[in-house]
Scaffold this active site. Sequence first.
Site, short mmCIF file in Angstrom:
data_model
loop_
_atom_site.label_atom_id
_atom_site.label_comp_id
_atom_site.label_asym_id
_atom_site.label_seq_id
_atom_site.Cartn_x
_atom_site.Cartn_y
_atom_site.Cartn_z
N THR A 137 -5.22 44.64 20.72
CA THR A 137 -4.46 45.05 19.23
C THR A 137 -3.24 44.14 19.16
OG1 THR A 137 -3.30 46.81 20.54
CG2 THR A 137 -5.42 47.44 19.25
N CYS A 138 -2.51 43.83 20.05
CA CYS A 138 -1.38 42.99 19.75
C CYS A 138 -1.59 41.74 19.30
CB CYS A 138 -0.52 42.91 21.23
SG CYS A 138 0.35 44.44 21.65
N PHE A 139 -2.77 41.11 19.48
CA PHE A 139 -3.13 39.80 19.22
C PHE A 139 -4.14 39.69 17.95
CE2 PHE A 139 -2.63 39.50 23.84
CZ PHE A 139 -1.34 39.22 23.96
#
Length: 115
Positions: free
Chosen positions: A48-50
């Site tokens: 999710t962060c990427f």
Amino acid sequence: PEQRSAFLRFVWGRSRLPISAAEWGDTRFTLHTKQSPRPDALFPVAHTCFFSLELPAYTSAAICRERLLYAITHCLAIDIDTTTGARENRQLTAWSSSEDEEEEPGAPPSPTARR
């Protein structure tokens, strides 16, 4: 619309896309193919962060759809993206089959598809 929202929540941790181009910034969705000797035994893995998704090279579109729908529907927890897999994803390195986390034959599927 509900499946789109669930997909976004799975891969990005949000249920809607940004409204304007300015809100997107440099964010781009990336899709990576994860090679495995038994791809149909694996689930998609989201980072999710990427805003990225590792999708096993499934043997059919039907299996891909089934696994992806299962993941976006049942995998609601978000783990931190500081795992080895997440760092490799960020660096866009190639995946080797020795890094696969596969299920045992006959074992029930694991819903831990997110990192």
